[in-house]
Design a protein around this motif. Structure first.
Motif, PDB file in Angstrom:
ATOM      1  N   LEU A  39     -20.964 -54.305 -73.821  1.00  0.00           N
ATOM      2  CA  LEU A  39     -20.158 -53.331 -74.563  1.00  0.00           C
ATOM      3  C   LEU A  39     -20.524 -51.902 -74.173  1.00  0.00           C
ATOM      4  O   LEU A  39     -19.645 -51.043 -74.048  1.00  0.00           O
ATOM      5  N   ALA A  40     -21.813 -51.645 -73.974  1.00  0.00           N
ATOM      6  CA  ALA A  40     -22.228 -50.312 -73.537  1.00  0.00           C
ATOM      7  C   ALA A  40     -21.676 -50.014 -72.140  1.00  0.00           C
ATOM      8  O   ALA A  40     -21.196 -48.899 -71.883  1.00  0.00           O
TER       9      ALA A  40
ATOM     10  N   PRO B 171     -12.155 -43.796 -74.601  1.00  0.00           N
ATOM     11  CA  PRO B 171     -12.197 -45.012 -75.416  1.00  0.00           C
ATOM     12  C   PRO B 171     -13.606 -45.345 -75.911  1.00  0.00           C
ATOM     13  O   PRO B 171     -13.789 -46.295 -76.650  1.00  0.00           O
ATOM     14  N   SER B 172     -14.584 -44.555 -75.525  1.00  0.00           N
ATOM     15  CA  SER B 172     -15.977 -44.851 -75.873  1.00  0.00           C
ATOM     16  C   SER B 172     -16.197 -44.926 -77.376  1.00  0.00           C
ATOM     17  O   SER B 172     -16.850 -45.854 -77.864  1.00  0.00           O
ATOM     18  N   THR B 173     -15.680 -43.971 -78.114  1.00  0.00           N
ATOM     19  CA  THR B 173     -15.907 -43.963 -79.560  1.00  0.00           C
ATOM     20  C   THR B 173     -15.348 -45.229 -80.198  1.00  0.00           C
ATOM     21  O   THR B 173     -15.987 -45.834 -81.059  1.00  0.00           O
ATOM     22  N   PHE B 174     -14.176 -45.657 -79.767  1.00  0.00           N
ATOM     23  CA  PHE B 174     -13.578 -46.873 -80.321  1.00  0.00           C
ATOM     24  C   PHE B 174     -14.450 -48.095 -80.034  1.00  0.00           C
ATOM     25  O   PHE B 174     -14.701 -48.910 -80.925  1.00  0.00           O
ATOM     26  N   ILE B 175     -14.926 -48.215 -78.801  1.00  0.00           N
ATOM     27  CA  ILE B 175     -15.763 -49.361 -78.433  1.00  0.00           C
ATOM     28  C   ILE B 175     -17.062 -49.351 -79.228  1.00  0.00           C
ATOM     29  O   ILE B 175     -17.531 -50.385 -79.707  1.00  0.00           O
ATOM     30  N   ILE B 176     -17.638 -48.172 -79.404  1.00  0.00           N
ATOM     31  CA  ILE B 176     -18.892 -48.046 -80.171  1.00  0.00           C
ATOM     32  C   ILE B 176     -18.655 -48.418 -81.629  1.00  0.00           C
ATOM     33  O   ILE B 176     -19.456 -49.143 -82.239  1.00  0.00           O
ATOM     34  N   VAL B 177     -17.582 -47.938 -82.202  1.00  0.00           N
ATOM     35  CA  VAL B 177     -17.273 -48.232 -83.611  1.00  0.00           C
ATOM     36  C   VAL B 177     -17.033 -49.728 -83.804  1.00  0.00           C
ATOM     37  O   VAL B 177     -17.556 -50.336 -84.747  1.00  0.00           O
ATOM     38  N   ILE B 178     -16.276 -50.331 -82.932  1.00  0.00           N
ATOM     39  CA  ILE B 178     -16.019 -51.767 -83.039  1.00  0.00           C
ATOM     40  C   ILE B 178     -17.318 -52.551 -82.884  1.00  0.00           C
ATOM     41  O   ILE B 178     -17.543 -53.559 -83.566  1.00  0.00           O
ATOM     42  N   SER B 179     -18.188 -52.106 -81.989  1.00  0.00           N
ATOM     43  CA  SER B 179     -19.480 -52.775 -81.807  1.00  0.00           C
ATOM     44  C   SER B 179     -20.287 -52.762 -83.097  1.00  0.00           C
ATOM     45  O   SER B 179     -20.853 -53.775 -83.503  1.00  0.00           O
ATOM     46  N   GLY B 180     -20.356 -51.607 -83.734  1.00  0.00           N
ATOM     47  CA  GLY B 180     -21.080 -51.516 -84.997  1.00  0.00           C
ATOM     48  C   GLY B 180     -20.418 -52.329 -86.093  1.00  0.00           C
ATOM     49  O   GLY B 180     -21.086 -53.011 -86.865  1.00  0.00           O
ATOM     50  N   TYR B 181     -19.098 -52.274 -86.139  1.00  0.00           N
ATOM     51  CA  TYR B 181     -18.348 -53.000 -87.164  1.00  0.00           C
ATOM     52  C   TYR B 181     -18.569 -54.506 -87.067  1.00  0.00           C
ATOM     53  O   TYR B 181     -18.773 -55.184 -88.074  1.00  0.00           O
ATOM     54  N   VAL B 182     -18.564 -55.034 -85.841  1.00  0.00           N
ATOM     55  CA  VAL B 182     -18.671 -56.479 -85.639  1.00  0.00           C
ATOM     56  C   VAL B 182     -20.124 -56.952 -85.625  1.00  0.00           C
ATOM     57  O   VAL B 182     -20.459 -57.966 -86.242  1.00  0.00           O
TER      58      VAL B 182
ATOM     59  N   VAL C  45     -25.400 -49.518 -78.801  1.00  0.00           N
ATOM     60  CA  VAL C  45     -24.251 -49.352 -77.897  1.00  0.00           C
ATOM     61  C   VAL C  45     -23.910 -47.869 -77.768  1.00  0.00           C
ATOM     62  O   VAL C  45     -23.699 -47.362 -76.660  1.00  0.00           O
ATOM     63  N   GLY C  46     -23.886 -47.149 -78.884  1.00  0.00           N
ATOM     64  CA  GLY C  46     -23.554 -45.724 -78.842  1.00  0.00           C
ATOM     65  C   GLY C  46     -24.567 -44.895 -78.084  1.00  0.00           C
ATOM     66  O   GLY C  46     -24.209 -44.088 -77.216  1.00  0.00           O
ATOM     67  N   ALA C  47     -25.833 -45.082 -78.398  1.00  0.00           N
ATOM     68  CA  ALA C  47     -26.876 -44.287 -77.742  1.00  0.00           C
ATOM     69  C   ALA C  47     -26.967 -44.619 -76.256  1.00  0.00           C
ATOM     70  O   ALA C  47     -27.122 -43.732 -75.415  1.00  0.00           O
ATOM     71  N   THR C  48     -26.842 -45.886 -75.928  1.00  0.00           N
ATOM     72  CA  THR C  48     -26.921 -46.293 -74.520  1.00  0.00           C
ATOM     73  C   THR C  48     -25.710 -45.793 -73.735  1.00  0.00           C
ATOM     74  O   THR C  48     -25.840 -45.430 -72.559  1.00  0.00           O
ATOM     75  N   THR C  49     -24.560 -45.752 -74.363  1.00  0.00           N
ATOM     76  CA  THR C  49     -23.367 -45.215 -73.703  1.00  0.00           C
ATOM     77  C   THR C  49     -23.596 -43.785 -73.242  1.00  0.00           C
ATOM     78  O   THR C  49     -23.302 -43.437 -72.097  1.00  0.00           O
ATOM     79  N   ALA C  50     -24.122 -42.957 -74.144  1.00  0.00           N
ATOM     80  CA  ALA C  50     -24.346 -41.554 -73.777  1.00  0.00           C
ATOM     81  C   ALA C  50     -25.392 -41.430 -72.675  1.00  0.00           C
ATOM     82  O   ALA C  50     -25.211 -40.665 -71.723  1.00  0.00           O
ATOM     83  N   LEU C  51     -26.470 -42.179 -72.784  1.00  0.00           N
ATOM     84  CA  LEU C  51     -27.534 -42.095 -71.792  1.00  0.00           C
ATOM     85  C   LEU C  51     -27.057 -42.523 -70.406  1.00  0.00           C
ATOM     86  O   LEU C  51     -27.251 -41.804 -69.419  1.00  0.00           O
ATOM     87  N   VAL C  52     -26.405 -43.662 -70.330  1.00  0.00           N
ATOM     88  CA  VAL C  52     -25.990 -44.197 -69.022  1.00  0.00           C
ATOM     89  C   VAL C  52     -24.828 -43.396 -68.443  1.00  0.00           C
ATOM     90  O   VAL C  52     -24.813 -43.100 -67.241  1.00  0.00           O
TER      91      VAL C  52
ATOM     92  N   ILE D 289     -29.499 -36.030 -75.543  1.00  0.00           N
ATOM     93  CA  ILE D 289     -30.131 -36.516 -76.776  1.00  0.00           C
ATOM     94  C   ILE D 289     -29.172 -36.377 -77.949  1.00  0.00           C
ATOM     95  O   ILE D 289     -29.050 -37.284 -78.780  1.00  0.00           O
ATOM     96  N   TRP D 290     -28.469 -35.267 -78.007  1.00  0.00           N
ATOM     97  CA  TRP D 290     -27.525 -35.055 -79.104  1.00  0.00           C
ATOM     98  C   TRP D 290     -26.319 -35.987 -78.988  1.00  0.00           C
ATOM     99  O   TRP D 290     -25.806 -36.475 -80.006  1.00  0.00           O
ATOM    100  N   GLN D 291     -25.858 -36.247 -77.764  1.00  0.00           N
ATOM    101  CA  GLN D 291     -24.762 -37.197 -77.580  1.00  0.00           C
ATOM    102  C   GLN D 291     -25.205 -38.605 -77.979  1.00  0.00           C
ATOM    103  O   GLN D 291     -24.450 -39.342 -78.616  1.00  0.00           O
ATOM    104  N   MET D 292     -26.416 -38.966 -77.584  1.00  0.00           N
ATOM    105  CA  MET D 292     -26.942 -40.282 -77.959  1.00  0.00           C
ATOM    106  C   MET D 292     -27.008 -40.421 -79.475  1.00  0.00           C
ATOM    107  O   MET D 292     -26.644 -41.457 -80.040  1.00  0.00           O
ATOM    108  N   LEU D 293     -27.469 -39.364 -80.141  1.00  0.00           N
ATOM    109  CA  LEU D 293     -27.582 -39.394 -81.595  1.00  0.00           C
ATOM    110  C   LEU D 293     -26.206 -39.485 -82.263  1.00  0.00           C
ATOM    111  O   LEU D 293     -25.991 -40.295 -83.166  1.00  0.00           O
ATOM    112  N   ALA D 294     -25.258 -38.689 -81.781  1.00  0.00           N
ATOM    113  CA  ALA D 294     -23.926 -38.676 -82.399  1.00  0.00           C
ATOM    114  C   ALA D 294     -23.210 -40.012 -82.221  1.00  0.00           C
ATOM    115  O   ALA D 294     -22.684 -40.587 -83.191  1.00  0.00           O
ATOM    116  N   TRP D 295     -23.178 -40.537 -81.009  1.00  0.00           N
ATOM    117  CA  TRP D 295     -22.502 -41.816 -80.794  1.00  0.00           C
ATOM    118  C   TRP D 295     -23.286 -42.961 -81.425  1.00  0.00           C
ATOM    119  O   TRP D 295     -22.692 -43.922 -81.906  1.00  0.00           O
TER     120      TRP D 295
END
Length: 192
Positions: A67-68, A86-97, A106-113, A125-131
């Motif tokens: 997912l990340a 589409p990143s925010t949607f994928i991150i939200v769905i990951s958390g939801y499910v 998934v959110g933090a790794t998305t920003a880092l990678v 760091i701030w992007q990782m925290l927000a996502w």
């Protein structure tokens, strides 16, 4: 003692040092940019260590990694279109499910990678925290059925799109705007 407990203690110590730096006028400990960056980094370390201690099975780790990677690919593919990712949607769905902690991962790794393609810096760091928080909060709301239905989910994703921007504006204000006061804070947010 668990590593995440040590990270939480370090986080609380950093907050205490910041307060002490303000009281005793120690320049480095009173520096808003340095201390907020340190606190944000310690929050990330805490959640990564919590995930490590959770002892997830290989299937869950593979799903989170996939997912990340999908979220990173979406961010890279839509890079030419401003504010459409589409990143925010994928991150939200990951958390939801999957739940709060996998959603955060998934959110933090998305920003880092993805920033290996777009450029690393203190903003990472701030992007990782927000996502990460977008996925974490979605994981908290999922069992309560608060995100069921496409309009609720769409509203939540849109809200986190704005919240992500506001977190990044906060990073900009804390890092680059001097003096920090109500006027400069609201002027920066208005200009963004």
């Amino acid at each position: 003692m668990k590593k995440s407990t040590i990270a939480l203690f370090a986080l609380l110590c950093a907050v205490g040092l910041w307060a002490a730096g303000d009281v005793f006028k120690v320049a480095l400990l009173n520096n808003v940019t340095v201390m907020t960056l340190l606190i944000a980094a310690l929050i990330l370390v805490y959640y990564y260590l919590r995930f490590e201690e959770k002892k997830s099975d290989s299937k869950e780790i593979a799903i989170i990694g996939t997912l990340a990677a999908l979220s990173v690919a979406g961010r890279c593919l839509f890079a030419a279109i401003p504010n459409v990712k589409p990143s925010t949607f994928i991150i939200v769905i990951s958390g939801y499910v999957l739940g709060p902690l996998p959603g955060f991962m998934v959110g933090a790794t998305t920003a880092l990678v993805s920033n290996f393609f777009f450029g690393q810096g203190p903003w990472t760091i701030w992007q990782m925290l927000a996502w990460g928080l977008a996925g974490f909060v979605a994981g908290l709301l999922g069992p309560r059925k608060l995100l069921e239905g496409r309009w609720r989910l769409a509203f939540y994703c849109a809200a986190w799109g704005f919240l992500f921007g506001w977190v990044m504006n906060l990073y900009f204000v804390l890092g680059f705007v001097r003096p920090i006061n109500a006027t400069s804070f609201f002027a920066t947010y208005t200009a963004s």
